[in-house]
Design a protein around this motif. Sequence first.
Motif, PDB file in Angstrom:
ATOM      1  N   ASN A  23     -15.412  -9.993   2.777  1.00  0.00           N
ATOM      2  CA  ASN A  23     -14.699  -9.259   1.892  1.00  0.00           C
ATOM      3  C   ASN A  23     -14.281  -8.026   2.589  1.00  0.00           C
ATOM      4  O   ASN A  23     -13.294  -7.352   2.443  1.00  0.00           O
ATOM      5  N   SER A  24     -15.087  -7.479   3.802  1.00  0.00           N
ATOM      6  CA  SER A  24     -14.713  -6.178   4.303  1.00  0.00           C
ATOM      7  C   SER A  24     -13.372  -6.426   5.291  1.00  0.00           C
ATOM      8  O   SER A  24     -12.484  -5.742   5.454  1.00  0.00           O
ATOM      9  N   ARG A  25     -13.424  -7.763   5.829  1.00  0.00           N
ATOM     10  CA  ARG A  25     -12.343  -8.129   6.754  1.00  0.00           C
ATOM     11  C   ARG A  25     -11.096  -8.219   5.797  1.00  0.00           C
ATOM     12  O   ARG A  25      -9.986  -7.702   6.159  1.00  0.00           O
ATOM     13  N   MET A  26     -11.205  -8.860   4.642  1.00  0.00           N
ATOM     14  CA  MET A  26     -10.104  -8.846   3.577  1.00  0.00           C
ATOM     15  C   MET A  26      -9.505  -7.581   3.239  1.00  0.00           C
ATOM     16  O   MET A  26      -8.271  -7.314   3.199  1.00  0.00           O
ATOM     17  N   LEU A  27     -10.538  -6.359   2.962  1.00  0.00           N
ATOM     18  CA  LEU A  27     -10.081  -5.217   2.764  1.00  0.00           C
ATOM     19  C   LEU A  27      -9.372  -4.532   3.730  1.00  0.00           C
ATOM     20  O   LEU A  27      -8.230  -4.091   3.580  1.00  0.00           O
ATOM     21  N   GLN A  28      -9.554  -4.853   5.008  1.00  0.00           N
ATOM     22  CA  GLN A  28      -8.851  -4.167   5.999  1.00  0.00           C
ATOM     23  C   GLN A  28      -7.679  -5.020   6.092  1.00  0.00           C
ATOM     24  O   GLN A  28      -6.703  -4.106   6.406  1.00  0.00           O
ATOM     25  N   ALA A  29      -7.440  -6.241   6.072  1.00  0.00           N
ATOM     26  CA  ALA A  29      -6.308  -6.959   6.153  1.00  0.00           C
ATOM     27  C   ALA A  29      -5.218  -6.258   5.112  1.00  0.00           C
ATOM     28  O   ALA A  29      -3.950  -6.328   5.287  1.00  0.00           O
ATOM     29  N   VAL A  30      -5.880  -6.354   3.784  1.00  0.00           N
ATOM     30  CA  VAL A  30      -5.183  -6.114   2.735  1.00  0.00           C
ATOM     31  C   VAL A  30      -4.322  -4.576   2.877  1.00  0.00           C
ATOM     32  O   VAL A  30      -3.252  -4.317   2.805  1.00  0.00           O
ATOM     33  N   VAL A  31      -5.270  -3.752   3.118  1.00  0.00           N
ATOM     34  CA  VAL A  31      -4.709  -2.285   3.596  1.00  0.00           C
ATOM     35  C   VAL A  31      -3.636  -2.219   4.532  1.00  0.00           C
ATOM     36  O   VAL A  31      -2.665  -1.487   4.311  1.00  0.00           O
TER      37      VAL A  31
END
Length: 341
Positions: free
Chosen positions: A71-79
Amino acid sequence: MLDVAARAGVSGQTVSRVVNASPRVDPVTRERVEQAMAELGYRPHRAARALRTGRTQTIGLVATTLATIGNSRMLQAVVEAAAGRGYAVTVVTLDAASGIGDAFARLRDQGVDGAIVLNEATAVVRDATAPADLALVVVDSPPDDRFAVVRTDHAAGARAATEHLLALGHATVWHLAGPEASFAAGERERGWRAALAGAGREVPPVVRGDWTAASGREAVAALGAPDAELTAIFAANDQMALGALRALADAGRRVPEEVSVVGFDDVADAADYRPPLTTVRQDFDELGAAAVAALVDAIEGAGHASVLLPATLVPRASTAPPPSAAPSPPSAAPSRAPSRA
């Protein structure tokens, strides 16, 4: 904008296209406009733009937690992907006291144009009424006519991991699965089962963790890490694989000489585990970019379509043939006494 247009020698419409990241501007003109903006200190006013267009250029992200690596990797990728499209991101998390309806209400209060729902939160969305007034993209979910779905091919990745272990000579592969409610965990379990069934191998009982290294260590210890019949483990993520490595070390089992271990995700530290971890890579940057692209399409009325991204096996030093399949060391040649003349 008129001042920028005058300095750059272009129309106000061209400045607007540059500000809104339109592809309909040639690179030379875009550079000239951006230089004029920098010289004049021009910054788009998001609130004023929202009054004019009815859009805030902000998207929401819904997750149950940001503590997991995925989830933290996805948050970074989405941002990062959203910033590249001129969008800001606001985040809401679900807890036991609040439902998905409350999350959507909070996002509406912040005026988002659409939302991306991550991983474990998708199970809640599937059972709820999709908001008619909010563009929606769901990451890791079965295809759904109500919204766009973007996901990794978890089942194919898990099957590749299991087949890799079988090809090395292991009689079967034990599975350290993720939470039962997780779609990704279920797909990885499905791929593992399919590989064993396709090879006509025994399907051992599943043991579960909660994505953390501690849960992986506890599950493998309870499974019977000292058991010599346990020669291959496929863990549903790299953190639980790390816990499995710890449990095996505590039990005196060497990896990969006695037990092979495969993870899933290919986190940044996987190559620095001891030994370096064989794993299945899912591209979080590509996943985040695909989710943002699908959401922007939905916001702009282009409809929605499901996206399936591949997962790739990355062999490293944590897998090897089982002890019974390892070649025997060559026997020493018999010594011969020197002949006497």
